[in-house]
Design a protein around this motif. Sequence first.
Motif, PDB file in Angstrom:
ATOM      1  N   VAL A  36      79.356 -10.388 -35.959  1.00  0.00           N
ATOM      2  CA  VAL A  36      79.629 -11.394 -36.990  1.00  0.00           C
ATOM      3  C   VAL A  36      80.809 -10.976 -37.860  1.00  0.00           C
ATOM      4  CG1 VAL A  36      78.687 -12.577 -39.006  1.00  0.00           C
ATOM      5  CG2 VAL A  36      77.257 -12.230 -37.002  1.00  0.00           C
ATOM      6  N   GLU A  48      73.518 -15.223 -41.745  1.00  0.00           N
ATOM      7  CA  GLU A  48      73.957 -15.374 -40.365  1.00  0.00           C
ATOM      8  C   GLU A  48      73.683 -14.102 -39.573  1.00  0.00           C
ATOM      9  OE1 GLU A  48      75.771 -16.818 -36.824  1.00  0.00           O
ATOM     10  OE2 GLU A  48      74.735 -17.722 -38.551  1.00  0.00           O
ATOM     11  N   ARG A  51      69.981 -14.002 -38.890  1.00  0.00           N
ATOM     12  CA  ARG A  51      69.623 -14.976 -37.848  1.00  0.00           C
ATOM     13  C   ARG A  51      69.950 -14.427 -36.469  1.00  0.00           C
ATOM     14  NH1 ARG A  51      71.767 -18.522 -34.566  1.00  0.00           N
ATOM     15  NH2 ARG A  51      73.911 -18.051 -35.210  1.00  0.00           N
ATOM     16  N   ARG A  52      71.132 -13.861 -36.314  1.00  0.00           N
ATOM     17  CA  ARG A  52      71.535 -13.361 -34.991  1.00  0.00           C
ATOM     18  C   ARG A  52      70.749 -12.120 -34.578  1.00  0.00           C
ATOM     19  NH1 ARG A  52      77.897 -13.934 -33.545  1.00  0.00           N
ATOM     20  NH2 ARG A  52      78.418 -15.731 -34.860  1.00  0.00           N
TER      21      ARG A  52
END
Length: 213
Positions: A36, A48, A51-52
């Motif tokens: 990211v 984010e 989430r990943r």
Amino acid sequence: MTPADQPVFRQSPAKRARRADAERNRAAIIEAAGAVFAEQGGTVDVREIARRSGVGMGTLYRHFPAKEDLLATVLEQEVASWLTAAHQAAAATEEPWQALTVFFEQALDILARNRALVESYAAAGPPACAPRRDAVMDELRIRCVNAGLLRGGVTTADLVLLLTSLSQVVQAADDGHPGQWHRLLRISLDGLSSRHTEPLPEPTLHADAPGND
């Protein structure tokens, strides 16, 4: 009580399992953060990353209370890995100028694909890894000097600044003109060649700047 008589405290299976889960979560967070940060830079929302990585925000914050902690960990790992590979490649390349070229090509190839690393260079250089980076570049400079290939007066600080400067244009060049940075690198390295005998302007030196002796 003798050492043989002292009780042995062993971690329970449940505690070992929790520890293994925590290590897996940390590794997943770092792996996701690496991707990211490379794509979006250091300003990305940590949600984010969570989430990943497949973990909750609470888990992420337990391992890394501040995004800066996570960013520093990721960058230090990536730069350390790059420097190890770069040093090995340089050591395996007999021709000094080619070794220097390979080093710059590897560095800029990584920077072209990693926005957070470029941002780090713009700010203050790779965290905690700058001395090691400078040592590798100083070794390459000395090899070129000893072979009579490097322009007179070029210092390791010059090479570091050149890498930092090119890091700021490499992503912009790749966005609109993929591979354009290879041309910019060759143009820049040509200016370092011993074929050019004109004296360089005197730099303003710092006492702790590498390669200024």
